[in-house]
Design a protein around this motif. Structure first.
Motif, short mmCIF file in Angstrom:
data_model
loop_
_atom_site.label_atom_id
_atom_site.label_comp_id
_atom_site.label_asym_id
_atom_site.label_seq_id
_atom_site.Cartn_x
_atom_site.Cartn_y
_atom_site.Cartn_z
N PHE A 131 -5.13 19.91 2.20
CA PHE A 131 -5.06 18.59 1.58
C PHE A 131 -3.91 17.77 2.17
O PHE A 131 -4.08 16.59 2.50
N PHE A 132 -2.74 18.39 2.35
CA PHE A 132 -1.59 17.67 2.91
C PHE A 132 -1.81 17.35 4.38
O PHE A 132 -1.35 16.31 4.86
N GLN A 133 -2.53 18.20 5.11
CA GLN A 133 -2.85 17.89 6.50
C GLN A 133 -3.76 16.67 6.59
O GLN A 133 -3.61 15.83 7.48
N THR A 134 -4.67 16.54 5.63
CA THR A 134 -5.55 15.37 5.60
C THR A 134 -4.76 14.10 5.29
O THR A 134 -4.96 13.05 5.92
N LEU A 135 -3.82 14.20 4.34
CA LEU A 135 -2.98 13.04 4.03
C LEU A 135 -2.13 12.64 5.23
O LEU A 135 -1.94 11.44 5.49
N ALA A 136 -1.63 13.62 5.96
CA ALA A 136 -0.81 13.32 7.14
C ALA A 136 -1.63 12.62 8.22
O ALA A 136 -1.13 11.69 8.88
N ALA A 137 -2.87 13.03 8.39
CA ALA A 137 -3.72 12.42 9.42
C ALA A 137 -4.16 11.01 9.03
O ALA A 137 -4.24 10.13 9.88
N ARG A 138 -4.40 10.78 7.76
CA ARG A 138 -4.94 9.49 7.33
C ARG A 138 -3.87 8.46 7.01
O ARG A 138 -4.01 7.27 7.33
N SER A 177 4.26 13.06 6.22
CA SER A 177 4.70 14.20 7.01
C SER A 177 4.60 15.48 6.18
O SER A 177 4.92 15.49 4.99
N PHE A 178 4.15 16.54 6.83
CA PHE A 178 3.95 17.82 6.16
C PHE A 178 4.32 18.95 7.10
O PHE A 178 3.97 18.94 8.28
N GLU A 179 5.08 19.92 6.56
CA GLU A 179 5.49 21.07 7.36
C GLU A 179 5.62 22.28 6.44
O GLU A 179 6.19 22.18 5.35
N ALA A 180 5.10 23.40 6.88
CA ALA A 180 5.21 24.67 6.14
C ALA A 180 5.76 25.71 7.09
O ALA A 180 5.15 25.98 8.14
N SER A 181 6.90 26.30 6.74
CA SER A 181 7.54 27.26 7.62
C SER A 181 8.09 28.42 6.82
O SER A 181 8.29 28.33 5.60
N LYS A 182 8.36 29.52 7.50
CA LYS A 182 8.90 30.71 6.87
C LYS A 182 10.41 30.64 6.87
O LYS A 182 11.03 30.19 7.84
N ARG A 228 0.85 -1.18 0.00
CA ARG A 228 0.00 0.00 0.00
C ARG A 228 0.89 1.24 0.00
O ARG A 228 1.77 1.39 0.85
N ILE A 229 0.66 2.12 -0.97
CA ILE A 229 1.53 3.28 -1.16
C ILE A 229 0.77 4.59 -1.01
O ILE A 229 1.20 5.62 -1.52
N GLU A 230 -0.35 4.56 -0.29
CA GLU A 230 -1.10 5.80 -0.11
C GLU A 230 -0.30 6.83 0.68
O GLU A 230 -0.50 8.03 0.53
N GLY A 231 0.61 6.37 1.53
CA GLY A 231 1.38 7.29 2.35
C GLY A 231 2.62 7.84 1.69
O GLY A 231 3.34 8.64 2.30
N LEU A 232 2.90 7.44 0.44
CA LEU A 232 4.08 7.94 -0.27
C LEU A 232 3.75 9.21 -1.04
O LEU A 232 2.66 9.34 -1.61
N VAL A 233 4.69 10.12 -1.07
CA VAL A 233 4.52 11.36 -1.84
C VAL A 233 4.60 11.03 -3.32
O VAL A 233 5.48 10.30 -3.77
N LYS A 234 3.68 11.58 -4.11
CA LYS A 234 3.62 11.30 -5.55
C LYS A 234 3.93 12.59 -6.32
O LYS A 234 3.98 13.69 -5.75
N ASP A 235 4.10 12.42 -7.62
CA ASP A 235 4.42 13.58 -8.45
C ASP A 235 3.29 14.62 -8.44
O ASP A 235 3.55 15.82 -8.45
#
Length: 317
Positions: free
Chosen positions: A248-255, A259-264, A170-177
């Motif tokens: 959308f990325f927060q939803t993927l991280a929860a499900r 991992s998702f992070e947005a910083s300045k 299962r590859i739902e947790g992998l980042v895709k293009d």
């Protein structure tokens, strides 16, 4: 029960297993098939294979054992014999890769040296104002390095579990293009002026594609964690996090554990992209008419001379 008779584990069923309404209870009460009990009883009475049947069975077992041993020996010898060839081919491929890598580094260093020479000649011949204008255009198109503040988006692969029943990965947790495409488009939409993915600068002709489980940015592979750095407004990270892409990325991280992070970020430098390869070109404005030559009204092209707008040159080939 008569003396000397063989006990029947299934009761009075004459060797035939019977099942009650509760199958599991009957199974635990009579775990062995009646055939096992019958064979044990015959062995207890002293029944053994004798004569030709015994010798035939023993001989057949010896032949089978010998054939299996012979096949194992042949397979082992073949594996040992092929190992030097495989090692030699592997060493040759490794040497070829290292040689090509060294050649690439040498050519890249030469290209950088020539680019510096071209920049010096251009600055000397054109003058400061023209060079500044060209520099601004190169920065906007990704052909010059830029420095500034903006946002850094980090996406990392989540766990890739294996289905215990089907064995499917299962590859739902992998980042895709498409995830990197979404991040880049959302940053452009939020006001980003320059974007790079794992150091690969994006231009108007950049591509983000999937090749198996690898992601290619302009045919160059990038690996997790994926860092998307953009130069733009001071609130670029916040706008991205609160926008559709961030949610959308927060939803993927929860499900799926992605991992998702947005910083300045401040004072980051994005390197220039490789030079674009020009395949075709056409003039953006009609060429001026030669002095004294009649021209067709509104075209800017001398009469009798075919227009060039419909005949793009094959520059760069």
């Amino acid at each position: 029960m008569p003396a000397g008779s063989t006990p029947d584990p299934d009761g009075e069923s004459s060797g035939r297993r019977t099942y009650g309404p509760d199958f599991l209870t009957a199974l635990f009460q009579n775990p062995l098939d009646p055939g096992y009990a019958d064979a044990a009883a015959r062995r207890a009475e002293g029944y053994r294979r004798t004569g030709a049947r015994k010798h035939l069975t023993s001989g057949f077992a010896l032949v089978i054992t010998g054939v299996i041993g012979f096949l194992l020996v042949v397979g082992y010898q073949q594996t040992v014999a092929d190992e030097p060839g495989r090692a030699k081919a592997r060493d040759a491929l490794v040497a070829q890769v290292e040689k090509r890598r060294a050649q690439t580094e040498t050519l890249q260093a030469r290209a950088d040296q020539l680019a510096d020479q071209v920049a010096e000649l251009r600055e000397r011949e054109l003058g400061g104002a023209a060079v500044a204008g060209i520099g601004n255009l190169e920065a906007a198109t990704g052909l010059a390095p830029v420095r500034g503040s903006g946002a850094k988006i980090v996406l990392g692969d989540g766990p890739a579990s294996v289905d215990a029943v089907t064995g499917e990965r299962r590859i739902e947790g992998l980042v895709k293009d498409i995830d990197l495409q979404l991040a880049a488009n959302a940053l452009w939409s939020a006001g980003a002026e320059a974007i790079a993915i794992n150091g690969q600068r994006l231009t108007a002709t950049s591509t983000i594609r999937q090749a198996g489980e690898a992601i290619l940015v302009d045919t160059r592979p990038v690996t997790t964690p994926y860092e998307v750095i953009a130069i733009g407004p001071g609130d670029l990270a916040k706008d991205f996090r609160d926008g559709y892409a961030g949610k959308f990325f927060q939803t993927l991280a929860a499900r799926f554990g992605l991992s998702f992070e947005a910083s300045k970020v401040k004072n980051v430098t994005l390197n220039a992209a490789p030079e674009l390869k020009l395949r075709s070109a056409s003039p953006s404005t009609p060429p001026p008419a030669p002095s004294g030559a009649p021209s067709v009204a509104g075209s800017g092209v001398p009469s009798g001379v075919p227009g060039t707008a419909g005949s793009p040159s094959e520059g760069g080939r």
